[in-house]
Write an enzyme that holds these catalytic residues in place. Structure first.
Site, PDB file in Angstrom:
ATOM      1  N   ALA A  59       2.376  -0.840 -15.744  1.00 30.60           N
ATOM      2  CA  ALA A  59       3.792  -1.133 -15.519  1.00 30.60           C
ATOM      3  C   ALA A  59       3.986  -2.470 -14.804  1.00 30.60           C
ATOM      4  O   ALA A  59       3.034  -3.154 -14.429  1.00 30.60           O
ATOM      5  CB  ALA A  59       4.428   0.004 -14.733  1.00 30.60           C
ATOM      6  N   HIS A  60       5.251  -2.806 -14.603  1.00 27.04           N
ATOM      7  CA  HIS A  60       5.623  -4.097 -14.034  1.00 27.04           C
ATOM      8  C   HIS A  60       5.068  -4.303 -12.625  1.00 27.04           C
ATOM      9  O   HIS A  60       4.960  -3.377 -11.828  1.00 27.04           O
ATOM     10  CB  HIS A  60       7.153  -4.243 -14.009  1.00 27.04           C
ATOM     11  CG  HIS A  60       7.826  -3.219 -13.131  1.00 27.04           C
ATOM     12  ND1 HIS A  60       8.062  -3.417 -11.795  1.00 27.04           N
ATOM     13  CD2 HIS A  60       8.301  -1.994 -13.425  1.00 27.04           C
ATOM     14  CE1 HIS A  60       8.662  -2.359 -11.288  1.00 27.04           C
ATOM     15  NE2 HIS A  60       8.826  -1.473 -12.264  1.00 27.04           N
ATOM     16  N   ASN A  61       4.670  -5.547 -12.356  1.00 27.08           N
ATOM     17  CA  ASN A  61       4.234  -5.984 -11.025  1.00 27.08           C
ATOM     18  C   ASN A  61       2.922  -5.349 -10.546  1.00 27.08           C
ATOM     19  O   ASN A  61       2.575  -5.459  -9.371  1.00 27.08           O
ATOM     20  CB  ASN A  61       5.316  -5.744  -9.974  1.00 27.08           C
ATOM     21  CG  ASN A  61       6.504  -6.673 -10.144  1.00 27.08           C
ATOM     22  OD1 ASN A  61       7.474  -6.301 -10.815  1.00 27.08           O
ATOM     23  ND2 ASN A  61       6.440  -7.867  -9.583  1.00 27.08           N
TER      24      ASN A  61
END
Length: 358
Positions: free
Chosen positions: A241-243
């Site tokens: 997922a993001h980051n």
């Protein structure tokens, strides 16, 4: 075809037995026939070896006394049987040579894209504006290379991969079919009863020598970078997922899922279907067994299992205790019945003096 003498010379091994035995291929140990060669990596494989009649065997010298008579089955002893087997396999089954096709006229390529020497762009691929490809890059059929993407030297993008805009891919990285890199993360705000999408203006940075499996997805950061560390290997259908920021040389099996903003140290291992909650921190050298559920901080250098993930020894004890629950339930019901009888007897004894007094 190769003789056992030629194979021993190829792998710098020591031959025991017939030097002129002719072999035609490699094979898995449990399927190996009289014209094939297999390898034995440990004592655990010896029972399988005794069930077949291989043409020859690669093995470590320490196993020689436990192997079949070399007069019947030639043995080539080496320090690393698996590495030697791979070398022999590639002699029998050479990998296809990379073709030189250049940029196909049936690909869609922006005039602002830049290519290093000896790049291949296959039919049906799309290469967007301001894309930069280093030397010897391979873009497979149907792949989409979004605007502003940068591929370093020797990157291989297989069929139908999608790289969203501004993704950076390091040298010698391979991305397998249908992977999607750089889609927006799963980020929403609840406003007046509706979920509103949060724009993701960051990117994904994939460092050098990474391999990403088929169907894997890696989301871009909302701000900043989602990072896949150098040497990391992701199996098919992994979700990052993001980051998230992965350390170097991580290895994740299929269907591992990381929620947003997870960080991992170097050499983290995740078995199949491990799930990691958002903002979790996994220390260097941690190894997570299949289906483990992770949240919070996981110290490095240990093996973990279970939901929630805990040290493997503790998880095994809990599992053993769980298997005994049906038996314990029966014992508990029996004890409850006995306690009820004892209580009834106590009640009778305590009432007896009263009845006598009356």
């Amino acid at each position: 075809m190769m003789t056992t003498r030629e194979i021993a010379h190829l792998v710098n091994g020591r031959l025991h037995g017939d030097a002129d035995r002719t072999l035609s291929d490699v094979a898995p140990l449990d399927e190996c026939g009289p014209q094939e060669i297999a390898y034995v990596a440990s004592e655990k494989q010896l029972p399988a070896l005794r069930k077949v009649q291989p043409g020859a065997v690669l093995a470590h010298g320490d196993l020689l006394p436990q192997l079949p008579d070399p007069a019947q089955t030639p043995v080539i002893t080496v320090d690393d049987p698996q590495a030697a087997f791979i070398e022999v396999m590639l002699r029998f089954r050479p990998l296809p040579q990379r073709a030189t096709i250049g940029v196909s006229p049936n690909a869609t390529v922006s005039p602002t894209a830049k290519f290093g020497p000896d790049c291949n762009v296959h039919p049906g691929a799309y290469v967007g504006d301001r894309v930069v490809l280093g030397a010897r890059c391979e873009v497979g059929p149907g792949a989409v290379i979004g605007d502003g993407v940068i591929l370093a030297d020797d990157v291989t993008i297989h069929a139908n991969v999608v790289l969203y805009h501004d993704v950076h891919v390091g040298p010698r990285t391979t991305i397998h079919a249908a992977a999607v890199i750089g889609a927006d993360g799963f980020g929403y705000r609840l406003v007046d009863g509706r979920f509103l999408h949060i724009p993701h203006t960051g990117t994904v940075v994939i460092e050098e020598d990474v391999e990403i499996g088929a169907g894997t997805t890696i989301d871009r950061a909302m701000i900043g970078k989602t990072v896949i560390g150098a040497g990391t290997k992701l199996d098919n259908q992994v979700m990052i997922a993001h980051n998230c920021v992965l350390g170097k040389h991580n290895v994740f099996a299929s269907q591992v899922g990381l929620a947003g903003s997870v960080t991992t140290g170097d050499y983290v291992q995740c078995g199949g279907q491990v799930g990691v909650a958002d903002h979790a921190q996994i220390g260097a050298g941690a190894a997570l067994g299949g289906k483990a559920g992770v949240s919070g901080v996981v110290p490095g250098g240990q093996r973990y299992a279970g939901q929630p993930a805990r040290p493997e020894k503790d998880a095994v004890k809990s599992y053993i205790a769980m298997t005994k629950l049906p038996e314990m339930r029966i014992q508990l019901k029996t004890l409850a019945s006995q306690v009820e009888k004892l209580q009834s007897q106590i009640d009778q004894l305590t009432r007896f003096p009263e009845s006598r007094a009356a």
